[in-house]
Design an enzyme around this catalytic site. Structure first.
Site, PDB file in Angstrom:
ATOM      1  N   GLU A 183      -4.061   3.940   6.179  1.00  0.00           N
ATOM      2  CA  GLU A 183      -3.978   3.612   4.748  1.00  0.00           C
ATOM      3  C   GLU A 183      -4.717   4.673   3.938  1.00  0.00           C
ATOM      4  OE1 GLU A 183      -4.617  -0.494   3.684  1.00  0.00           O
ATOM      5  OE2 GLU A 183      -5.594   0.065   1.807  1.00  0.00           O
ATOM      6  N   SER A 202     -10.082   0.189   3.591  1.00  0.00           N
ATOM      7  CA  SER A 202      -9.337  -0.033   4.836  1.00  0.00           C
ATOM      8  C   SER A 202      -8.883   1.299   5.418  1.00  0.00           C
ATOM      9  CB  SER A 202      -8.102  -0.897   4.574  1.00  0.00           C
ATOM     10  OG  SER A 202      -8.505  -2.168   4.160  1.00  0.00           O
ATOM     11  N   ARG A 231       0.825  -1.226   0.000  1.00  0.00           N
ATOM     12  CA  ARG A 231       0.000   0.000   0.000  1.00  0.00           C
ATOM     13  C   ARG A 231       0.853   1.267   0.000  1.00  0.00           C
ATOM     14  NH1 ARG A 231      -1.898  -3.684  -1.177  1.00  0.00           N
ATOM     15  NH2 ARG A 231      -3.573  -4.872  -0.251  1.00  0.00           N
TER      16      ARG A 231
HETATM   17  C1  FAD Z   1     -15.427  -1.027  -0.310  1.00  0.00           C
HETATM   18  C2  FAD Z   1     -13.957  -0.779  -0.562  1.00  0.00           C
HETATM   19  C3  FAD Z   1     -13.097  -1.863  -0.672  1.00  0.00           C
HETATM   20  C4  FAD Z   1     -11.737  -1.657  -0.902  1.00  0.00           C
HETATM   21  N1  FAD Z   1     -10.912  -2.743  -1.003  1.00  0.00           N
HETATM   22  C5  FAD Z   1      -9.602  -2.572  -1.262  1.00  0.00           C
HETATM   23  C6  FAD Z   1      -8.734  -3.708  -1.404  1.00  0.00           C
HETATM   24  O1  FAD Z   1      -9.136  -4.852  -1.331  1.00  0.00           O
HETATM   25  N2  FAD Z   1      -7.431  -3.467  -1.662  1.00  0.00           N
HETATM   26  C7  FAD Z   1      -6.932  -2.206  -1.782  1.00  0.00           C
HETATM   27  O2  FAD Z   1      -5.715  -2.056  -2.017  1.00  0.00           O
HETATM   28  N3  FAD Z   1      -7.720  -1.119  -1.630  1.00  0.00           N
HETATM   29  C8  FAD Z   1      -9.040  -1.272  -1.393  1.00  0.00           C
HETATM   30  N4  FAD Z   1      -9.864  -0.174  -1.253  1.00  0.00           N
HETATM   31  C9  FAD Z   1      -9.267   1.170  -1.291  1.00  0.00           C
HETATM   32  C10 FAD Z   1      -9.195   1.808  -2.688  1.00  0.00           C
HETATM   33  O3  FAD Z   1     -10.213   1.286  -3.523  1.00  0.00           O
HETATM   34  C11 FAD Z   1      -7.836   1.614  -3.346  1.00  0.00           C
HETATM   35  O4  FAD Z   1      -6.798   2.185  -2.589  1.00  0.00           O
HETATM   36  C12 FAD Z   1      -7.812   2.232  -4.756  1.00  0.00           C
HETATM   37  O5  FAD Z   1      -6.659   1.825  -5.435  1.00  0.00           O
HETATM   38  C13 FAD Z   1      -7.870   3.758  -4.725  1.00  0.00           C
HETATM   39  O6  FAD Z   1      -8.078   4.179  -6.048  1.00  0.00           O
HETATM   40  P1  FAD Z   1      -8.857   5.531  -6.389  1.00  0.00           P
HETATM   41  O7  FAD Z   1      -8.749   5.732  -7.829  1.00  0.00           O
HETATM   42  O8  FAD Z   1     -10.219   5.510  -5.807  1.00  0.00           O
HETATM   43  O9  FAD Z   1      -7.935   6.573  -5.632  1.00  0.00           O
HETATM   44  P2  FAD Z   1      -8.402   7.769  -4.647  1.00  0.00           P
HETATM   45  O10 FAD Z   1      -9.044   7.159  -3.446  1.00  0.00           O
HETATM   46  O11 FAD Z   1      -9.175   8.749  -5.438  1.00  0.00           O
HETATM   47  O12 FAD Z   1      -6.999   8.329  -4.255  1.00  0.00           O
HETATM   48  C14 FAD Z   1      -6.114   7.571  -3.427  1.00  0.00           C
HETATM   49  C15 FAD Z   1      -4.711   8.178  -3.559  1.00  0.00           C
HETATM   50  O13 FAD Z   1      -4.257   7.974  -4.889  1.00  0.00           O
HETATM   51  C16 FAD Z   1      -3.950   9.224  -5.501  1.00  0.00           C
HETATM   52  N5  FAD Z   1      -4.316   9.117  -6.909  1.00  0.00           N
HETATM   53  C17 FAD Z   1      -5.503   8.750  -7.443  1.00  0.00           C
HETATM   54  N6  FAD Z   1      -5.436   8.729  -8.780  1.00  0.00           N
HETATM   55  C18 FAD Z   1      -4.171   9.113  -9.099  1.00  0.00           C
HETATM   56  C19 FAD Z   1      -3.485   9.307 -10.323  1.00  0.00           C
HETATM   57  N7  FAD Z   1      -4.035   9.110 -11.519  1.00  0.00           N
HETATM   58  N8  FAD Z   1      -2.188   9.730 -10.261  1.00  0.00           N
HETATM   59  C20 FAD Z   1      -1.582   9.937  -9.091  1.00  0.00           C
HETATM   60  N9  FAD Z   1      -2.178   9.768  -7.891  1.00  0.00           N
HETATM   61  C21 FAD Z   1      -3.463   9.352  -7.903  1.00  0.00           C
HETATM   62  C22 FAD Z   1      -4.773  10.248  -4.737  1.00  0.00           C
HETATM   63  O14 FAD Z   1      -4.221  11.547  -4.843  1.00  0.00           O
HETATM   64  C23 FAD Z   1      -4.700   9.686  -3.332  1.00  0.00           C
HETATM   65  O15 FAD Z   1      -3.460  10.005  -2.719  1.00  0.00           O
HETATM   66  C24 FAD Z   1     -11.232  -0.344  -1.019  1.00  0.00           C
HETATM   67  C25 FAD Z   1     -12.105   0.745  -0.924  1.00  0.00           C
HETATM   68  C26 FAD Z   1     -13.462   0.542  -0.702  1.00  0.00           C
HETATM   69  C27 FAD Z   1     -14.376   1.722  -0.601  1.00  0.00           C
END
Ligand code: FAD
Length: 289
Positions: free
Chosen positions: A278, A207, A158
Site C-alpha cells: 500500500e 499500512s 486504496r
Molecule cells: C499512523 C498512520 C495511520 C494511517 N491510517 C490510515 C488509514 O486508516 N487509512 C488510510 O487510507 N491510510 C492511512 N494511513 C496512510 C496515509 O495517511 C494515507 O494514505 C494518506 O491519504 C496519505 O496522504 P499524504 O498526503 O500523506 O500522502 P503522501 O504519503 O505524501 O503520498 C502518498 C501518495 O499520494 C501522492 N500524493 C500526495 N499528495 C498528492 C497530490 N496533491 N496530488 C497527487 N498525488 C498526491 C504521492 O505522490 C504518493 O503517491 C496512515 C498513515 C499513518 C502514518
C-alpha cells in the site's frame, strides 16, 4: 525552485534521500508554472503530501518534487461543501468542517495525510473512504487542469488511476449539517479506537500492505508468521500491529524495504498469498518479484 532538498523530514517514517528539484507552489498559477518548467526541462514530477504513506529511496529522487502550500493547502466551507486545497491536512479539514457545523469527515480525522494524498490513495477508515464523501477533484498536469469525479478517477480500495505528474490541486467534499460537538465527539471516539490498536506514537508510514479481499488481513498473516517485533537494521515490524513498520531510531528506506520483502516472502510461503504494498515508493524502489 530549490535543489537537493532532503525528503526524510517530509515523511512520517523519517527515511530517504533528497529531491533533485523541489518547489512549494502556493497558487494555481505557480503550480502551472512549475509544471511547465518540468515539461520543458524533461523533469518527472512527483508530489508529497504529509508523507504519511511514502517510502523514499535512500539515494533520493531524480525528479521535481512538489509540496502544495498557501492557497493550495487551505480549506473553506461553502454551504454544505468543504473545499480543500490538495495540500490541506485532514486535521485542518476536519477542524474547518466542525467550525462550519458539517459532519461526515470524522472518519478521516486520524488519517494523517492531505486531501490530495487521500484522492491518490482513496484513503479510508471505519468503513468510509474518500469516494464516499468526494464530489470532485481538480487535477493539474503539464497540459492544464481538469475537474474529475470519483468514477473518472477510478477510486477503489486504496487505488486511483492518477499517474505520476498529475497533481490534485483541490478537492470538494459533500458533508452534512451536524452539531460541532457531535463532530468532536465522533472524531475523539475514532481516535481513541485507533490509539488502542495502532502504533500512533511511532514513526511509521501507515499500512505497509493492502488487505487481500476475502481472507485474513495482512497484519494477521504477518503476525501468524511470527514476525511481530522482527527487526532488520533500524526497521521493526510493529509489536503493536504487524502491518506497520516502525523506524526504531536509525532506519533507512533500504531496511524498511528488506523487512517488507521478508514479510511478503514469509506470507507467500505460509498462506500462498502475494501481498501488494500500500505504501507508495518515490525513487527507484522495488520489491523482489
Ligand atoms: C499512523 C498512520 C495511520 C494511517 N491510517 C490510515 C488509514 O486508516 N487509512 C488510510 O487510507 N491510510 C492511512 N494511513 C496512510 C496515509 O495517511 C494515507 O494514505 C494518506 O491519504 C496519505 O496522504 P499524504 O498526503 O500523506 O500522502 P503522501 O504519503 O505524501 O503520498 C502518498 C501518495 O499520494 C501522492 N500524493 C500526495 N499528495 C498528492 C497530490 N496533491 N496530488 C497527487 N498525488 C498526491 C504521492 O505522490 C504518493 O503517491 C496512515 C498513515 C499513518 C502514518
Amino acid at each position: 525552485m530549490e535543489e537537493h532538498v532532503p525528503l526524510a523530514r517530509l515523511t512520517t517514517i523519517g527515511t530517504g534521500g533528497p529531491a533533485r528539484w523541489f518547489a512549494r507552489p502556493e497558487t494555481m498559477d505557480e503550480l502551472e508554472s512549475v509544471l511547465r518548467w518540468a515539461d520543458e526541462n524533461g523533469a518527472p514530477v512527483q508530489v508529497v503530501g504529509l508523507g504519511s504513506n511514502l517510502l523514499v529511496h535512500d539515494d533520493g529522487v531524480d525528479a521535481l518534487v512538489l509540496k502544495l502550500a498557501g492557497e493550495l493547502a487551505s480549506v473553506r466551507a461553502d454551504g454544505e461543501v468543504l473545499v480543500a486545497g490538495g495540500g490541506a491536512a485532514n486535521a485542518v479539514s476536519l477542524h474547518r468542517a466542525r467550525a462550519a457545523g458539517l459532519g461526515g469527515f470524522e472518519f478521516a480525522s486520524a488519517i494523517p495525510g492531505t486531501a490530495g494524498g487521500g484522492v491518490r490513495m482513496n484513503a479510508g477508515a471505519y468503513g468510509r473512504e474518500w469516494r464516499d464523501v468526494m464530489i470532485d477533484a481538480v487535477v493539474v498536469d503539464a497540459h492544464g487542469a481538469r475537474t474529475l469525479g470519483p468514477d473518472e478517477l477510478g477510486l477503489s480500495y486504496r487505488h486511483s488511476n492518477l499517474e505520476p505528474g498529475q497533481v490534485v490541486a483541490q478537492v470538494r467534499f459533500r458533508l452534512v449539517p451536524t452539531l460541532p460537538e457531535t463532530v468532536k465527539a465522533r472524531a475523539a471516539e475514532l481516535l481513541a479506537q485507533r490509539k488502542a490498536t495502532q502504533p500512533t506514537n511511532k514513526r511509521t508510514f501507515g499500512s505497509v500492505f493492502k488487505n487481500p479481499g476475502g481472507g485474513p488481513g495482512a497484519g494477521r498473516m504477518i503476525e501468524d508468521c511470527g514476525l511481530k517485533g522482527h527487526r532488520l537494521g533500524g526497521a521493526l515490524i510493529s509489536p503493536r500491529h504487524a502491518n506497520f513498520i516502525e523506524n526504531a531510531g536509525d532506519a533507512t528506506s533500504a531496511d524498511c524495504l528488506a523487512l517488507m520483502a521478508e514479510a511478503r516472502r514469509r506470507v507467500q510461503e505460509r498462506f500462498a498469498v502475494e501481498l501488494e504494498h500500500e505504501v507508495q515508493f518515490l525513487g527507484p524502489l522495488r520489491l523482489p518479484a
